[in-house]
Structure formats: structure tokens, C-alpha cells
Design a protein around this motif. Structure first.
Motif, PDB file in Angstrom:
ATOM      1  N   ALA A  71     -67.753 -83.065-125.108  1.00 40.94           N
ATOM      2  CA  ALA A  71     -67.596 -84.499-124.888  1.00 40.94           C
ATOM      3  C   ALA A  71     -68.478 -84.941-123.733  1.00 40.94           C
ATOM      4  N   LEU A  89     -70.480 -82.542-140.384  1.00 37.64           N
ATOM      5  CA  LEU A  89     -69.059 -82.799-140.397  1.00 37.64           C
ATOM      6  C   LEU A  89     -68.752 -83.658-141.602  1.00 37.64           C
ATOM      7  N   LEU A  90     -67.734 -83.249-142.342  1.00 36.68           N
ATOM      8  CA  LEU A  90     -67.386 -84.001-143.531  1.00 36.68           C
ATOM      9  C   LEU A  90     -66.261 -84.943-143.210  1.00 36.68           C
ATOM     10  N   SER A 111     -62.142 -97.038-140.098  1.00 41.91           N
ATOM     11  CA  SER A 111     -62.073 -96.648-138.696  1.00 41.91           C
ATOM     12  C   SER A 111     -62.925 -95.420-138.416  1.00 41.91           C
ATOM     13  N   ASN A 123     -65.796 -95.551-135.964  1.00 40.67           N
ATOM     14  CA  ASN A 123     -65.475 -95.542-134.543  1.00 40.67           C
ATOM     15  C   ASN A 123     -64.956 -94.190-134.096  1.00 40.67           C
ATOM     16  N   VAL A 124     -64.138 -93.602-134.939  1.00 40.96           N
ATOM     17  CA  VAL A 124     -63.531 -92.330-134.563  1.00 40.96           C
ATOM     18  C   VAL A 124     -64.585 -91.275-134.243  1.00 40.96           C
ATOM     19  N   VAL A 125     -65.629 -91.269-134.996  1.00 37.19           N
ATOM     20  CA  VAL A 125     -66.667 -90.262-134.759  1.00 37.19           C
ATOM     21  C   VAL A 125     -67.966 -90.915-134.312  1.00 37.19           C
ATOM     22  N   ASP A 126     -67.856 -91.887-133.460  1.00 40.46           N
ATOM     23  CA  ASP A 126     -69.066 -92.639-133.127  1.00 40.46           C
ATOM     24  C   ASP A 126     -70.024 -91.831-132.255  1.00 40.46           C
ATOM     25  N   PHE A 127     -69.685 -90.577-132.049  1.00 39.98           N
ATOM     26  CA  PHE A 127     -70.581 -89.712-131.293  1.00 39.98           C
ATOM     27  C   PHE A 127     -71.605 -89.026-132.189  1.00 39.98           C
TER      28      PHE A 127
END
Lengths: 341, 341
Positions: free
Chosen positions: A55, A103-104, A111, A114-118
Motif C-alpha cells: 500500500a 487480478l480478476l 464500486s 473505486n475499490v481497486v483504484d490502485f
DNA sequence: AACACTAACTTAGACGTTTAACGCGGAAAT
DNA sequence: ATTTCCGCGTTAAACGTCTAAGTTAGTGTT
């Protein structure tokens, strides 16, 4: 054992060097002596430091080297779709070659963005049922590549569905045929039905509609009219939906002698039912599929279908995505000799 | 448009409030007046701020609300395996109920644990081929729940495979039967083969070995001896491997009259080949499956098999991960008597 | 001998959030 | 009128890492 998670700083203190050096040991081998690097990595392993916190790393670097593959349809649909798995394999190997990770995401909540906006980008396979998700993708600042459907001016990978459909229909149709079509997601209904009205005409140009256009064009050229009630909407490429529709169709009268199916799964189910009912294929009933799955090849009689380059689509989609997010790659330069030196 | 990505601070400045307030608007509705919150959210949407940066959020909070589902086998296998997909569905819905998100990881590189070390936990489905991954999982400080295999003292979800296998074998076997077994990953070979030596005996106690134990126990009770060359190793629950093994088996002599299969997919392939060859099932050949997929029910003759609670396993695994139940749980199974045995 | 260059580290912010701790004004309680 | 409390916000310090810029010592150059 470890009262709390180890951090770069802890490690640095224990080894008596700066945090920068530890960081470099993990990320920039050229920044320190080989000996020191190896010692550091060995020590890290020993004391149980498994590498930088992701992170923090992602936050600081602004990139994660992770690409999300968004599977529009639910997993259960994917299951009945060998095409999807081949596609995924293509993506997977192409990413691996470029040191990226996959990542699947299965499901269609909006959403997810946003959840995986990295992640560094999204590959979206198939038209999501959730229209919001499409909108989110459309305005996402991330790189987005779509497959088997289009968004705005985002890059997309596809085959020429209309042409393919036209092609196979031309092969199957003869003047005077009584034709039915097993379509996929022609309208926005969760259950199988026929297209009685013209509702579908103005719906967004999905691959299903392109295929339909191809079918209809070929039919027209043979002076065949296919009324809307001969066109079926199946919500998924699913055996059950197919079986239900097939049953209704084959017991209807007059029974069609050609059925154009928008997936192999559907076509095969129709084929099996027809055989069970003692209908002769292709003498009494011609059937075409779409996709080119293996099972279609193995079936007896083997299925006439359109083969898609599924893995190839995965590779192409990945390339399209990576070419745009390669930001940090070193580009070539060129000396332009002027007149001042 | 946006020269750079919007941040909480930017938004705060534009709206003339503190960053804390914006943050609270997104995360802790109780910390500000409803009116202000709604205004803030509206403004955010307007100026294109789609929510807190996830990397920063995860870093600060120390939690991501994301759970990784690690699929041991390749995605292509998972996707064509109805059991796996049902399991995934179970996980997915259980997570959703708890406001968690699911990320699938397919493949078996051990680096995955680091790549996504921001997740809150791992559910690992099936024994990974990569033994390093298992080791990494074993020492991971994250929550880990395994399904269909065990690691150390990590919680795991399973059915009683030995008992189930014993159960169905008892149902199928009669004294004097000539029995063969189609096993799954009994040894560590990528190709189909028979188990000629005793190599398998000491291999780790996978579910395949438990099932084998169950079969053998039932056989023993009927005074049936199953020599190792009657036991087949199939590397995957895959139609092709199954077909190949089935062909060899059915043309061998003396032909067995009972075949115990460790998956429905395998059993069905065997069934189909047998029927093609004109072998009468179950009169001349009894076949049992394992899993209880739908296709097994639909086949003619319908398959006698063990029904696993696949979705239930997903739910239980999720609950275990979220600490809602404690550790080892063994779920119930059911014998579904079909027409093949 | 003075200077320039380099290899090998270190220093010191930033990256974008969250959240404990702290105001502050007004309503309720004494 | 004073105290207490509460709703609504703000301040400021982390979270764990990366990296531009700076430091040092050593090596070569002139």
C-alpha cells in the motif's frame, strides 16, 4: 513472535543502514554494491521482512503494476463459456511477459473501480449488465480497454461480428428456408423470450446486435424474411436457457429448418435436443454456432460455427493496455544537427 | 481537464472545509451534519472526485476490506469446473454480505502474497501445484483459510472425503467386482498414468488420497483387491485426460465392471465413451462420480455421485476468514443415487 | 596539489489518507 | 448564571515507502 508488522525502518535500524538503502536493495540494485544488497536481502529473509508494504509502495510510486480484468458476467456464466477462459489465459500470459500482475474481478458492482483504484488499468471483458459500471469506466482516468463491446473512444478489441455472422449465415441459408435465430442478450431481460416488438432496434450496438445485423443481411439476400417472433433473446449463453428455448422452438409449428445461434453452447444444446427428438441434422434442421469451442468440434454431428481467436484477443487487449501505461519506459532520442555546433 | 488527480486536500480547499470533514463525509456519516455531508458528496461528484485514494486509505487504515481468493489450479481449469464456480459464488455472496470485496487470483506464483499484501486475508481453494506458495501461506501473517486441502494449523473447510468415498463405493461394489479407480492428482505428474508402484502411499494427505482410502476400505470389506495398476492418476479433472484414460481402460482386458471416479467430469466422459462403445451402463459397467454437478443429473443414464455443498463451502470459508466461526469445519455430503451404479 | 568524477550511502521531504485530540458555540441541566 | 454536555468541525500527527538531492570517501586527471 513479531509483536507488530516489520517495517522498512525497523529493518534499517537493525542492520544499521538507512531506509533508503533497504528500499534500494529491493527496487534498484544499481544503487548499492552487490555484496551489501545480497547481505541485506538475506538478513531480511532471516528476520522475516518479506518486502515493502504494498500500500505504501503504491501510494508513493503511483503505480502498482497490477491490471484488473473485469469480467462483466457472473462467474457462473463464465463457467459455461470456454471462450472466456481462453481469453483470460491470453491476458494472463501477456501480462506476465511484461512483469505485470493480473487480478480478476467477477461481478458487476460499479464500486469495483473505486475499490481497486490502485490498479494501473482495466480490461473489461464483455458488456457489463450494470450500466453504471459502463459509465464509470467511460469517465475513469485509468486506462481502459474493452473487449467484445465498446465504450466511447476507449480502445477495444473485437472481431467483425457482423461480417462473421453474415458469413456463416450465407453458408447456412438457402432461399425458402424457414429461419429462427437464437440471440444473446438482444434486450435487457433476465429471461428467455421472443422479440415480438421492435424494442431491440434502438438498443446499443452490442456484439449481439452486430451479429443479428449480419444474419439479417444474409437472409435478406436470399429473400428470406425473419419475423421478430422467430428471433429469440437468451439472457446468457447457458445450457438451461438454451434447452428451454430449444424445446419451445422445436415444438412450434411450422418448425424452422435453420437456426442461427449466437454461441456454441446454445447451438449444442439445441442440437442435442433435436437429436433426442429424432430430428435429422442437417437434413431437417440446420444449426450454426458461434465461438468455436472444442466441444463443438467433438460433437456428432460436429457443429458449423465461427472460430474466434479467443487467446489472441486477450493478448491484444493486454498490449493495447500496456502500450498506454508504459509511461516510465525510456524512449529513444535523436540528434538533430543544427548550425550552432 | 484535471491536470492532475484530485486529492482530498484539493477538494477541501475548494469547498472551504477541512480535509477531515471530507474524509468523514465518505467514511463516517455520523461525524457531520446530514446536510453538509450531502452537499459535500454532491460537490465531489460535480468536480470529479470519486473518493479517497485507495492506496493511501489502505496504508492509513491498515485494512482494505479486500479478500483474495487464490485459485490453485489454472484459471482455465477453474472456469470450466462447475464445482469451483459454485464455490466462488458462495464466497462472493458471503463477502458481499459483510461489506468485503473479492479479488480472484489465478495462477500459482508465490509472489502473489506480496503483490497483493494489502488484502485482509486469503482463501485458498485447492492444493496449489507450487509448493512454495504453500510455504508462503503457512508463514503468512495474514488470515488464511484453505479449502479442499490443509496447511498446518490454518483453518480449513472440507467434507469428509474418506467417508464420502467409502459411502459411494459401498453403494457401488459387490463381491467379485473387477474395480478400477480414476483418481485425481494422486501423484505429482502432469500426465495421465497408472499407479504401478507404491509411490503414492507416502504423499501428503490430499483429498484425493482420502478418497482413495475410502474406496479401498469399501473394497476391502467386499474382499475386493484393487491392484495399483487398476488405479489411474489424472492430473486434472479434465475431459481430455479423462477421455484418454477411459479409452485405455475400456479396451483393456479384462475390462472392469466398476469404475470409481473422483470427479463427475471424469465419470461423465467415461460414461459417454462407454455408451459410444455400446457398453451397457450399469449392467456391464457401473460408474460413480464425485461432486454432484448438474450435468451429472441431466445425463442419461444419470450419474450416481456424491453431492458436495460447493456453495456452502464458499460461505463457510468466508465466515471462517472473517472470524465468525472457529477453525476446522467439516461439512456434510450426500449420496445421490443415479442410474449408473 | 588541486580538481573532477564516481560509487555508495544518507537525509529529508513527499505520496493522500484517517483519526485521536482538541475547540467552540449553543442547548439543557442545576 | 454557571456548569455540563453535545453536535459539528478543525488540527496535526501518523501510516510505510520512494527518491531527488546531498554527503562522503576514494580514484583518477591535470
Amino acid at each position: 513472535m513479531n509483536k507488530t508488522k516489520l517495517t522498512l525502518k525497523d529493518v534499517a535500524e537493525q542492520l544499521g543502514v538507512s531506509t533508503a538503502t533497504i528500499s534500494n536493495a529491493f527496487n534498484r540494485p544499481d544503487q548499492l554494491s552487490k555484496a551489501k544488497r545480497e547481505e541485506i536481502l538475506a538478513q531480511c529473509k532471516k528476520i522475516g521482512y518479506s518486502g515493502p508494504n504494498r500500500a505504501a509502495q503504491i501510494l508513493r510510486k503511483g503505480t502498482s503494476n497490477i491490471v484488473a480484468l473485469v469480467l462483466a458476467d457472473s462467474i457462473s456464466y463464465m463457467v459455461s463459456d470456454p471462450v472466456a477462459s481462453t481469453f483470460i489465459k491470453g491476458v494472463s500470459s501477456a501480462l506476465q511477459e511484461n512483469g505485470k500482475h493480473l487480478l480478476l474481478y467477477a461481478g458487476d458492482s460499479d464500486s469495483i473501480l473505486n475499490v481497486v483504484d490502485f490498479v494501473d488499468g482495466f480490461i473489461c471483458y464483455g458488456q457489463p449488465r450494470n450500466n453504471n459500471l459502463v459509465k464509470e469506466l467511460a469517465v475513469s482516468p485509468k486506462q481502459v480497454v474493452t473487449v467484445d463491446f465498446d465504450i466511447d473512444k476507449k480502445p477495444s478489441i473485437n472481431i467483425d461480428n457482423e461480417k462473421a455472422a453474415y458469413h456463416i449465415a450465407c453458408h447456412a441459408l438457402n432461399e425458402g428456408d424457414n429461419v429462427a435465430i437464437f440471440g444473446l442478450r438482444l434486450i435487457d431481460s433476465p429471461s428467455t423470450c421472443r422479440i415480438y416488438d421492435n424494442a431491440l432496434i434502438d438498443v446499443e450496438s452490442s456484439i449481439a446486435h452486430r451479429r443479428l445485423d449480419g444474419y439479417l443481411k444474409a437472409a435478406e439476400e436470399q429473400n428470406i424474411t425473419i419475423s421478430n417472433e422467430r428471433i429469440w433473446h437468451l439472457p446468457e449463453s447457458d445450457r438451461h436457457f438454451a434447452r428451454q428455448a430449444a424445446r419451445e422452438l422445436l415444438t412450434s409449428s411450422p418448425r424452422p429448418n435453420v437456426v442461427l445461434c449466437m454461441s456454441d453452447i446454445i447451438a449444442l444444446e439445441l442440437l442435442h435436443l433435436a437429436l433426442d427428438m429424432g430430428i435429422k441434422v442437417p437434413e431437417e434442421l440446420k444449426i450454426t454456432g458461434f465461438d468455436g469451442i472444442e466441444e463443438a468440434e467433438r460433437s456428432r454431428p460436429s457443429l458449423t460455427t465461427i472460430c474466434q481467436p479467443s487467446a489472441g484477443k486477450g493478448v491484444e487487449a493486454t498490449k493495447a493496455l500496456l502500450n498506454m501505461i508504459s509511461s516510465k519506459s525510456t524512449l529513444p532520442f535523436e540528434l538533430r544537427v543544427g548550425e550552432t555546433a
